[in-house]
Design an enzyme around this catalytic site. Structure first.
Site, PDB file in Angstrom:
ATOM      1  N   ASP A 197      -4.558   0.741  -9.210  1.00  0.00           N
ATOM      2  CA  ASP A 197      -5.987   0.449  -9.323  1.00  0.00           C
ATOM      3  C   ASP A 197      -6.383   0.137 -10.760  1.00  0.00           C
ATOM      4  O   ASP A 197      -7.045  -0.872 -11.035  1.00  0.00           O
ATOM      5  CB  ASP A 197      -6.822   1.640  -8.825  1.00  0.00           C
ATOM      6  CG  ASP A 197      -6.469   2.016  -7.407  1.00  0.00           C
ATOM      7  OD1 ASP A 197      -5.801   1.212  -6.735  1.00  0.00           O
ATOM      8  OD2 ASP A 197      -6.858   3.114  -6.972  1.00  0.00           O
ATOM      9  N   GLU A 254       0.833  -1.213   0.000  1.00  0.00           N
ATOM     10  CA  GLU A 254       0.000   0.000   0.000  1.00  0.00           C
ATOM     11  C   GLU A 254       0.858   1.249   0.000  1.00  0.00           C
ATOM     12  O   GLU A 254       1.821   1.346   0.758  1.00  0.00           O
ATOM     13  CB  GLU A 254      -0.892  -0.019   1.249  1.00  0.00           C
ATOM     14  CG  GLU A 254      -2.270   0.536   1.027  1.00  0.00           C
ATOM     15  CD  GLU A 254      -3.083  -0.302   0.048  1.00  0.00           C
ATOM     16  OE1 GLU A 254      -3.122   0.055  -1.144  1.00  0.00           O
ATOM     17  OE2 GLU A 254      -3.682  -1.305   0.471  1.00  0.00           O
ATOM     18  N   HIS A 255       0.478   2.186  -0.842  1.00  0.00           N
ATOM     19  CA  HIS A 255       1.230   3.443  -1.021  1.00  0.00           C
ATOM     20  C   HIS A 255       2.668   3.162  -1.474  1.00  0.00           C
ATOM     21  O   HIS A 255       3.592   3.868  -1.107  1.00  0.00           O
ATOM     22  CB  HIS A 255       1.195   4.298   0.261  1.00  0.00           C
ATOM     23  CG  HIS A 255      -0.164   4.881   0.514  1.00  0.00           C
ATOM     24  ND1 HIS A 255      -0.615   6.013  -0.117  1.00  0.00           N
ATOM     25  CD2 HIS A 255      -1.193   4.454   1.300  1.00  0.00           C
ATOM     26  CE1 HIS A 255      -1.858   6.278   0.282  1.00  0.00           C
ATOM     27  NE2 HIS A 255      -2.236   5.340   1.127  1.00  0.00           N
ATOM     28  N   SER A 300     -13.989   4.452  -8.913  1.00  0.00           N
ATOM     29  CA  SER A 300     -13.665   5.411  -9.978  1.00  0.00           C
ATOM     30  C   SER A 300     -12.759   4.781 -11.038  1.00  0.00           C
ATOM     31  O   SER A 300     -13.003   4.946 -12.235  1.00  0.00           O
ATOM     32  CB  SER A 300     -13.065   6.694  -9.410  1.00  0.00           C
ATOM     33  OG  SER A 300     -12.000   6.396  -8.562  1.00  0.00           O
TER      34      SER A 300
HETATM   35  C1  GLA Z   1      -5.209   4.658  -4.175  1.00  0.00           C
HETATM   36  C2  GLA Z   1      -4.451   4.997  -5.457  1.00  0.00           C
HETATM   37  C3  GLA Z   1      -3.438   3.902  -5.799  1.00  0.00           C
HETATM   38  C4  GLA Z   1      -2.560   3.567  -4.612  1.00  0.00           C
HETATM   39  C5  GLA Z   1      -3.389   3.353  -3.346  1.00  0.00           C
HETATM   40  C6  GLA Z   1      -2.544   3.204  -2.124  1.00  0.00           C
HETATM   41  O1  GLA Z   1      -6.018   3.544  -4.357  1.00  0.00           O
HETATM   42  O2  GLA Z   1      -5.342   5.176  -6.526  1.00  0.00           O
HETATM   43  O3  GLA Z   1      -2.671   4.299  -6.916  1.00  0.00           O
HETATM   44  O4  GLA Z   1      -1.579   4.553  -4.427  1.00  0.00           O
HETATM   45  O5  GLA Z   1      -4.293   4.428  -3.124  1.00  0.00           O
HETATM   46  O6  GLA Z   1      -1.805   2.032  -2.183  1.00  0.00           O
END
Ligand code: GLA
Length: 388
Positions: A175, A33-34, A131
């Protein structure tokens, strides 16, 4: 589902012609994540819930949009001959309009308009990428209607480009990639610095993926998201004074710990630490899964949450409560927040025969502590976009 969609389509836009149906999934990230805007690895999968669309081409240059999830907004239209830009009035249509704009930026110009009705089965704003699902779906629709030669990876890149440049959210590629490239019963181990990826079978015998929705609406989420991103950029810049790296994803834990003092600011150190450690954790988690060591995978999920809570600070009381209650339940392999954070959803791996008790116990404790209910979905891993 299809019938509901078709009925609404003919109700709003009239009968006749060739009405085509499409679907694109939502996604859940299992770990990583991130890390996607830090050149690291992610490990998401597409879900069988997602967004449906009914579409019919028009002779003129008008596109009319309607969403069954935002019925109060009515029909919103755009004229393909007028310059397209983000606007408040377009509301949710900024997502599909951004895709039409992004295709145009690639010189892929829609020859005519169309009418389209969307129906999403992903709760909006829950962090399951409703989205990105609309974006990839719209790209897939344009490709199918007008024969544009774009691969699914392109659809992901176009989706990210429109989200960054049209909608002003500096998201990474995760995503849109997870949605465009989804594969049933597989998660996607993606190196975001190269877009090299591997499908990893998620053989979860007797274990279910349970999503918990905090039902906390994200308000400032997007601006906080951009803030985290620029904090990582600042930390990277400072580290680059001490070593030659292009992204935080290139560092291992030991090298980072040895260098981190050059960053100076303790907050920036913690942000960068999360990015580095989370990336390494993701690589180890995939190794664990490949070795059938689901317990270790779960343990790494838990560590991921702790890091997102303490170092990256993107959780908040609702996500922390939902995860802490999950950790207390018997039969839980691992639990963490998923997606951007600041509200949204958690993901837990739960032994199948414990799922009902899990939902009941975690749900009751959450309601008592937070004051309103969470929702739970037991999900399946599905494919990418398709025409139905
Ligand atoms: C959102 C963003 C992704 C990613 C996540 C965190 O979903 O759209 O690109 O950075 O946060 O992992």
């Amino acid at each position: 589902m299809n019938e509901k969609l078709l009925n609404t389509f003919t109700d709003k836009f009239g009968e006749g012609g060739n009405i085509r149906l499409f679907f694109a999934p939502g996604r859940v990230n299992l770990i990583g994540e991130h890390t996607d805007y830090n050149g690291g690895h992610v490990f998401p999968c597409a879900l069988t819930i997602g967004t449906y669309a009914a579409v019919r081409a028009r002779q003129d240059r008008i596109v009319r949009f309607y969403s069954m999830n935002f019925e109060e907004k009515g029909i919103i239209d755009i004229d393909l001959d007028k310059p397209l830009e983000y606007s408040k009035e377009l509301d949710w249509v900024n997502y599909p309009a951004g895709i039409i704009w992004a295709f145009k930026e690639r010189n892929l110009i829609c020859p005519n308009g169309f009418d389209i009705v969307y129906l999403g089965t992903i709760p909006n704003g829950s962090g399951l990428s409703s989205s990105a699902s609309i974006e990839v779906l719209t790209g897939y629709v344009l490709k199918s209607l007008f024969g544009f030669e774009v691969s699914n990876t392109d659809l992901a890149l176009i989706g990210q480009f429109s989200e960054n440049r049209f909608n002003g959210v500096n998201c990474g590629i995760m995503d849109q990639f997870a949605i465009a490239m989804g594969k049933k019963e597989h998660a996607i181990f993606l190196d975001t610095s190269t877009l090299d990826f591997e499908y990893v079978p998620v053989r979860l015998d007797g274990i279910r993926v349970v999503i918990g929705n905090t039902n906390k609406k994200r308000g400032l989420g997007d601006s906080k998201y951009n803030e985290r991103r620029s904090e990582c950029e600042k930390a990277l810049e400072l580290l680059q004074g001490a070593c030659s790296i292009k992204t935080l994803g290139e560092l291992d834990e030991k090298t980072f710990d040895g260098l981190s003092s050059v960053i100076g600011d303790p907050v920036l150190i913690r942000r960068a630490k999360h990015a580095v450690y989370e990336n390494r954790r993701t690589v180890r988690a995939v190794e664990a899964l490949n070795a059938n060591d689901i317990r270790l995978f779960g343990e790494l999920m838990n560590q991921s949450h702790v890091s997102l809570r303490d170092d990256y600070e993107v959780t908040g009381n609702e996500l922390d409560t939902l995860v802490a209650e999950a950790w207390k339940q018997p039969g839980v392999i691992g639990a963490r927040m998923t997606g951007a954070g600041f509200g949204g959803c958690t993901v837990s791996l739960v032994e199948e025969d414990r799922v009902d008790a899990f939902i009941e116990n975690v749900g009751a404790a959450y309601k008592e502590k937070i004051g309103y209910a969470a929702d739970f979905y037991v999900v399946d891993i599905g494919n990418g976009p398709e025409e139905l």
